[in-house]
Scaffold this active site. Sequence first.
Site, PDB file in Angstrom:
ATOM      1  N   SER A 159       0.834  -1.200   0.000  1.00 50.21           N
ATOM      2  CA  SER A 159       0.000   0.000   0.000  1.00 50.21           C
ATOM      3  C   SER A 159       0.873   1.256   0.000  1.00 50.21           C
ATOM      4  O   SER A 159       1.639   1.478  -0.931  1.00 50.21           O
ATOM      5  CB  SER A 159      -0.962  -0.038   1.190  1.00 50.21           C
ATOM      6  OG  SER A 159      -1.997   0.907   1.039  1.00 50.21           O
ATOM      7  N   ASP A 254      -9.821  -5.059  -4.517  1.00 54.94           N
ATOM      8  CA  ASP A 254      -9.186  -3.829  -4.053  1.00 54.94           C
ATOM      9  C   ASP A 254      -9.412  -2.711  -5.066  1.00 54.94           C
ATOM     10  O   ASP A 254      -9.020  -2.847  -6.227  1.00 54.94           O
ATOM     11  CB  ASP A 254      -7.688  -4.085  -3.862  1.00 54.94           C
ATOM     12  CG  ASP A 254      -6.936  -2.884  -3.326  1.00 54.94           C
ATOM     13  OD1 ASP A 254      -7.570  -1.856  -3.028  1.00 54.94           O
ATOM     14  OD2 ASP A 254      -5.699  -2.992  -3.190  1.00 54.94           O
ATOM     15  N   HIS A 287      -7.774  -5.631  -0.168  1.00 49.27           N
ATOM     16  CA  HIS A 287      -6.525  -4.884  -0.042  1.00 49.27           C
ATOM     17  C   HIS A 287      -5.632  -5.494   1.046  1.00 49.27           C
ATOM     18  O   HIS A 287      -6.078  -5.733   2.172  1.00 49.27           O
ATOM     19  CB  HIS A 287      -6.859  -3.430   0.289  1.00 49.27           C
ATOM     20  CG  HIS A 287      -5.705  -2.498   0.310  1.00 49.27           C
ATOM     21  ND1 HIS A 287      -4.971  -2.181  -0.805  1.00 49.27           N
ATOM     22  CD2 HIS A 287      -5.148  -1.787   1.337  1.00 49.27           C
ATOM     23  CE1 HIS A 287      -4.028  -1.311  -0.480  1.00 49.27           C
ATOM     24  NE2 HIS A 287      -4.101  -1.064   0.816  1.00 49.27           N
TER      25      HIS A 287
END
Length: 315
Positions: A159, A254, A287
Amino acid sequence: MAEIQHDLFPLIRVYKDGRIERLMGEGVVPAELDPETGVQIKDVQIDPTINLSARLYLPKNLDPVQKISLFVYFHGGGFVIESASSTSYHKHLNLVATEANVIIVSVNYRLAPKYPLPIAYEDSWVAVKWVASHAKGDGHEPWLKDHADFNHVYFGGDSAGANISHNMAIRVGLEKLDGVKLDGIFLACPYFWGIDLIDGEAKNLDCKNYIEKLWAFAHPNSSGLDDLLINPEKDPKLSSLGCDKVLVYVAGKDPLRYRGLYYKELLLEKSGWQGTAEVVEIKDEEHVFHLFAPKSENAIVVLKKLVSFLNQSKA
């Protein structure tokens, strides 16, 4: 109860009295030998004047003569939560260290809003240079001096940490690191975005609005979502990426996956970068799912792919 000034649920709230409430990523694991893998763990200070530190992972049964690859890791959390000692990363990085037989330096950069961007990038570059100082014998950390092969260095993160990894690799390409060869970068569910929506992003405007709000919160002086730090497409120096290999993984559920998929196209077809890039999409996952269920079937798929990637230079 104090009035909320910024509400970025589920990550963080800031109250008008100045109080910061981090809603995730607050759990920590002590730096000690992991009994399951035998990996040794310790925390080290990089620059005490700015409270910059790192967590180091050293796999067991090392050959005293044969040096091993080095994996510099940057944690995620939107630049506002998590740390190198978070429970979120403990199991995953232990598994990577033992399965890939690599030394890991997990950077504990400072977080917004107290330390707004670009501080996390600046901290990360200080950490990268600290790592590199050991290549020529100037550093003092024995695990790196005795065991790290600086001809086989990788960056990686999830991320926001994947975003940092990309930006650090750009900086390596532009500024170089004496004595260090950056072989590749691993980007897990990378946090990229842009003003112009791509592919299926327009179907989730709530996500777009949240990312815009989060980025402005973490980087209040940014030019916006076309800032080079969050939108690689706008970077005229993208071809300077300072490694030969890139591995990206995206999760099928995601909203950030479109940017991860597009990243390969940017590198190989639009920028002129001369390396190789692979994107792995894991269907039906959220995610950074691999951090929350590190031994799930799909997380093991990601782990094995990463292990193979980190060992390519040894083949």
